[in-house]
Design a protein around this motif. Structure first.
Motif, mmCIF file in Angstrom:
data_model
loop_
_atom_site.group_PDB
_atom_site.id
_atom_site.type_symbol
_atom_site.label_atom_id
_atom_site.label_comp_id
_atom_site.label_asym_id
_atom_site.label_seq_id
_atom_site.Cartn_x
_atom_site.Cartn_y
_atom_site.Cartn_z
ATOM 1 N N UNK A 223 0.809 -1.205 0.000
ATOM 2 C CA UNK A 223 0.000 0.000 0.000
ATOM 3 C C UNK A 223 0.844 1.257 0.000
ATOM 4 N N UNK A 224 0.183 2.408 -0.052
ATOM 5 C CA UNK A 224 0.889 3.681 -0.007
ATOM 6 C C UNK A 224 0.463 4.617 -1.117
ATOM 7 N N UNK A 225 1.076 5.791 -1.126
ATOM 8 C CA UNK A 225 0.691 6.844 -2.059
ATOM 9 C C UNK A 225 0.867 6.431 -3.516
ATOM 10 N N UNK A 226 1.985 5.767 -3.832
ATOM 11 C CA UNK A 226 2.230 5.381 -5.223
ATOM 12 C C UNK A 226 1.218 4.329 -5.666
ATOM 13 N N UNK A 227 0.926 3.377 -4.786
ATOM 14 C CA UNK A 227 -0.076 2.356 -5.115
ATOM 15 C C UNK A 227 -1.431 3.006 -5.348
ATOM 16 N N UNK A 228 -1.802 3.934 -4.482
ATOM 17 C CA UNK A 228 -3.101 4.584 -4.610
ATOM 18 C C UNK A 228 -3.207 5.353 -5.919
#
Length: 315
Positions: A223-228
């Protein structure tokens, strides 16, 4: 038996080795002589007490970690007929209930035990079960047919690198988002159709280049900002599989449906996984295997960059 135990939850230094009693074997159980155990991120969370009281079961000490293992059958309960002593097996368990596999012997219900396919080394089998079965369940959830487009986010990690192989076995076109040059190399070797370095590349742009009309699906293992941001490339009619425990969850929901799920670690799941392994070139990339007495180093390594899985040599 010798085991790595916790006498209280906490940091790496709380892991210690000593002799404890053999686990009790119930009527439906199998006692496994453990040769290799998987070492995973959830072990560190559990060591710190994140699962204390989970599943409605109070934690007791000494506490033995270890969700994945492979070895040989040492004994079977009186109602177990499908396994024989000496057979090579792998298994999944939840340590909070009955203790885990950081020990010379582990006990688990026969429902969660499977024979190790002949072509898989025991070391690989020990690090495989939870991630492989979670990847398989995610692909089932997505329901893509051959030729469909799938982004595997975290494709060089434990779950992700197995998902790439399982997807390719189904004829799915895979965009692998890997971590670092070594991760890119692993994803390429595993046969991903296109690979991007999530640390350096514009994943969203690469996804639309790979599938100009939008991706059919995504399996997110990190997860995380790049995944989002990256899952915006999934078309609104597509689906996103997000295993429970992958954090953080997206703050802003994408247009596609996000399904949170658990892997099927039952016999139905392992039977299907084994059939795929026997019919393909599937393998588990083990980055490092630590001697039993270096379990603290194995847990420290969970904070380092590595691709694939970590394992503990027990027997």
């Amino acid at each position: 038996m010798n085991a790595v135990v916790l006498d209280r939850f906490g940091g790496v230094d709380e892991l210690s080795s000593r002799r404890i009693s053999l686990p009790e074997v119930g009527d439906d159980d199998i006692l496994i002589r453990v040769e290799f155990a998987g070492v995973a991120s959830w072990d560190a969370l559990e060591r710190a007490g994140a699962y204390d009281g989970a599943f409605g079961v109070a934690s007791t000490f000494p506490y033995v970690l270890g969700w994945d293992a492979a070895g040989t059958v040492a004994a079977v309960g009186r109602d177990v007929t499908q396994f024989d002593v000496g057979e090579r097996v792998y298994a999944s368990t939840m340590p909070v209930k009955r203790g885990g596999f950081y020990a010379e012997y582990g006990v688990v219900e026969a429902e969660f035990v499977a024979r190790v396919p002949d072509r898989i080394p025991t070391e690989q089998a020990g690090a495989m079960p939870w991630d492989a079965l979670t990847a398989l369940s995610g692909l089932d959830l997505l329901g893509l047919r051959a030729g469909g487009t799938l982004m595997v986010f975290g494709a060089s990690g434990g779950l992700g690198h197995m998902a790439v192989q399982l997807a390719r076995h189904r004829g799915i076109r895979v965009l692998a988002v890997a971590s670092g040059d070594d991760g890119v190399a692993l994803a390429r070797w595993l046969g991903a159709d296109h690979i991007v370095n999530g640390r350096e590349d514009d994943v969203l742009a690469a996804a639309f280049e790979f599938a100009p009309g939008g991706l059919d699906a995504a399996l997110v293992t990190v997860g995380g900002e790049i995944a989002e941001r990256s899952i915006r490339a999934v078309k609104s009619s597509g689906r996103i599989a997000w295993p429970n425990g992958v954090m953080p969850a997206p703050v802003t929901p994408p247009s596609a449906t996000v399904s949170y799920y658990d892997g099927d670690v039952s016999r139905a799941g392992t039977d299907r996984l084994n059939a795929i392994i026997e019919a393909s070139s599937f393998e588990v990339h083990v980055a490092r295997t630590f001697p039993f007495e270096e379990v603290q180093d194995a847990h420290r390594a969970l904070n380092d960059h590595y691709v694939g899985k970590l394992a503990l040599k027990v027997g």
